[in-house]
Design an enzyme around this catalytic site. Structure first.
Site, PDB file in Angstrom:
ATOM      1  N   ARG A  52     -23.164 -39.559  -6.818  1.00 45.32           N
ATOM      2  CA  ARG A  52     -21.990 -39.844  -6.121  1.00 45.32           C
ATOM      3  C   ARG A  52     -21.314 -41.094  -6.947  1.00 45.32           C
ATOM      4  O   ARG A  52     -20.186 -41.118  -6.996  1.00 45.32           O
ATOM      5  CB  ARG A  52     -22.199 -40.309  -4.575  1.00 45.32           C
ATOM      6  CG  ARG A  52     -20.801 -41.048  -3.902  1.00 45.32           C
ATOM      7  CD  ARG A  52     -20.879 -41.323  -2.726  1.00 45.32           C
ATOM      8  NE  ARG A  52     -22.273 -41.977  -2.195  1.00 45.32           N
ATOM      9  CZ  ARG A  52     -22.535 -43.007  -2.216  1.00 45.32           C
ATOM     10  NH1 ARG A  52     -21.935 -43.792  -2.999  1.00 45.32           N
ATOM     11  NH2 ARG A  52     -23.755 -43.465  -1.918  1.00 45.32           N
ATOM     12  N   TYR A 105       5.200 -32.134  -1.739  1.00 41.60           N
ATOM     13  CA  TYR A 105       4.262 -31.126  -1.355  1.00 41.60           C
ATOM     14  C   TYR A 105       3.860 -31.353   0.159  1.00 41.60           C
ATOM     15  O   TYR A 105       3.528 -32.373   0.684  1.00 41.60           O
ATOM     16  CB  TYR A 105       3.149 -31.116  -2.412  1.00 41.60           C
ATOM     17  CG  TYR A 105       1.655 -30.492  -1.726  1.00 41.60           C
ATOM     18  CD1 TYR A 105       1.835 -29.186  -1.728  1.00 41.60           C
ATOM     19  CD2 TYR A 105       0.461 -31.089  -1.604  1.00 41.60           C
ATOM     20  CE1 TYR A 105       0.556 -28.441  -1.069  1.00 41.60           C
ATOM     21  CE2 TYR A 105      -0.570 -30.426  -1.235  1.00 41.60           C
ATOM     22  CZ  TYR A 105      -0.515 -28.965  -1.091  1.00 41.60           C
ATOM     23  OH  TYR A 105      -1.472 -28.388  -0.425  1.00 41.60           O
ATOM     24  N   ASP A 177       3.154 -37.574  -9.046  1.00 37.63           N
ATOM     25  CA  ASP A 177       2.245 -36.470  -8.989  1.00 37.63           C
ATOM     26  C   ASP A 177       2.617 -35.416 -10.300  1.00 37.63           C
ATOM     27  O   ASP A 177       3.843 -34.750 -10.119  1.00 37.63           O
ATOM     28  CB  ASP A 177       2.683 -35.729  -7.646  1.00 37.63           C
ATOM     29  CG  ASP A 177       1.576 -34.364  -7.458  1.00 37.63           C
ATOM     30  OD1 ASP A 177       1.145 -33.679  -8.462  1.00 37.63           O
ATOM     31  OD2 ASP A 177       1.460 -33.931  -6.201  1.00 37.63           O
ATOM     32  N   LYS A 202      -5.000 -26.844 -10.258  1.00 36.50           N
ATOM     33  CA  LYS A 202      -3.779 -26.015 -10.713  1.00 36.50           C
ATOM     34  C   LYS A 202      -3.985 -25.931 -12.391  1.00 36.50           C
ATOM     35  O   LYS A 202      -4.831 -25.182 -12.814  1.00 36.50           O
ATOM     36  CB  LYS A 202      -2.880 -26.565 -10.158  1.00 36.50           C
ATOM     37  CG  LYS A 202      -2.591 -27.010  -8.885  1.00 36.50           C
ATOM     38  CD  LYS A 202      -2.793 -25.819  -7.787  1.00 36.50           C
ATOM     39  CE  LYS A 202      -2.356 -26.106  -6.311  1.00 36.50           C
ATOM     40  NZ  LYS A 202      -3.333 -27.272  -5.849  1.00 36.50           N
TER      41      LYS A 202
END
Length: 383
Positions: A52, A105, A177, A202
């Protein structure tokens, strides 16, 4: 781009991805381990103790992302929204204010308006291309101006340098973004942004087989704060997901070239189609953001939106009739997708100032043979 930097495609293939020291493997291994043997108490090998906190495969991806966006620090997360949540909870506190681009978004809007609002964070939608309106939206408590460019799904363009100036005058951070453009077409940090956000699901992944997110920052001190919260909050990218995004990065440049070439042909087709009321694409000379896009981007991307003259029902029919264009959410993969934002990706914005038009269709143009894509759209739009 600095003259001393290798070219983009060279960085995409090599940054953070030296051959494995132990075996000579030219591809970064997938380090499927949760923990690491220590050489005595606190004697860490390479700084690794628990995955982690750090994992070698994720480290390679983070170094590659920083190199592509020309930042100091890259961080990989389990999703784009996990990256956004970690960022905003790091730089904001109860009572903080966010200026949110008026065309954002739907998932970002949902996070800020319905999740973080319960934590005492306020927001104001604003037109980022209206400098006076943008400055008017800023408050003494503003900590972030959140910018997408190009925006999802209306393909609006914001002037990153101007927005950065407004943010910094207010003592706030500019977050961009960059998912739609990808670092191949635009590097916001070089234009004054403080943080770049990606859904690596994406274009960076590029094959619709991984969910992930990323942050890249300009300031190393902010990078340290975010890295602390990345570990403390724990929504990190797993090693196999990191490996898949690394694989995607290697072909990002050549894929984006094909996405753009296909998109340009499709835009020409849509511009001449009688069923189309308007095409939204920053590469069109009459697009209101065309000049800014031409200045701050090296290309106009593979995303297209268009509005149907006959309204919402016609838009729904086009989405349903398409065959090669798959009716699905997401974007940026090698395959072409079609969707109705108002009822799919942006349904959470219904009834808000960010609601999108019902007659809008969004295309993620893939890298198939463009003649096949044109034929599919032609039959789908024979209403």
């Amino acid at each position: 781009m600095k003259d001393s930097l290798p070219g983009f495609n060279t960085r995409a293939i090599h940054a953070g991805q030296e051959p494995d020291a132990a075996t000579g493997a030219v591809i970064v291994p997938v380090h499927l381990t949760t923990t690491y043997k220590q050489d005595g108490v606190g004697g860490l090998r390479g700084g690794y103790e628990y995955s982690r906190s750090a994992n070698p495969t994720r480290t390679a991806l983070q170094e590659a992302l920083a190199a592509l966006e020309q930042g100091t620090t890259g961080m990989a997360f389990a999703s784009g929204l996990a990256a956004e949540d970690t960022l905003l909870r790091t730089v904001c506190e109860p009572g903080s204010h966010i200026v949110l681009g008026g065309d954002a978004y739907g998932g970002t809007f949902r996070l800020i308006s319905r999740v973080l609002s319960r934590w005492g964070i306020e927001h104001t939608p604003a037109d980022l291309n209206d400098a006076d309106a943008l400055r008017a939206a800023v408050r003494p408590t503003t900590r972030v101006i959140w910018c997408e460019t190009p925006t999802n799904p209306l393909l609006n363009i914001a002037d990153i340098a101007l927005t950065a100036e407004v943010a910094h005058d207010a003592g706030a951070l500019l977050v961009v973004d960059n998912t739609f453009a990808s670092p191949y077409l635009q590097q916001p940090l070089t234009l004054g942004a403080d943080v770049v956000v990606h859904s690596t699901t994406k274009y960076l992944g590029g094959h619709s087989d991984v969910v992930g997110g990323a942050l890249v920052v300009a300031d190393a001190e902010l990078g340290e704060r975010l890295a602390y919260h990345q570990n403390a909050m724990g929504a990190v990218a797993g090693p196999f997901d990191a490996w898949l995004v690394l694989r995607g990065l290697k072909t990002l440049g050549v894929r984006m070239d094909r996405h753009q070439d296909n998109a340009a042909r499709i835009v020409d087709f849509l511009e001449g189609h009688p069923a189309v009321a308007r095409v939204l694409y920053p590469g069109l000379p009459d697009h209101p953001g065309h000049g800014i896009a031409a200045r701050q981007m090296s290309g106009f991307g593979g995303m297209i939106s268009f509005r149907l003259a006959a309204g919402e029902e016609a838009a729904l029919k086009v989405c349903e009739r398409a065959q090669l264009f798959t009716l699905a959410e997401s974007l940026g993969g090698v395959e072409s997708l079609i969707e109705h934002p108002g009822r799919m990706t942006h349904a959470s914005a219904a009834g808000s100032p960010l609601e999108v038009p019902g007659d809008l269709v969004r295309l993620s143009v893939g890298i198939e043979d463009v003649e096949d894509l044109l034929a599919d759209l032609d039959q789908a739009m024979t209403l």
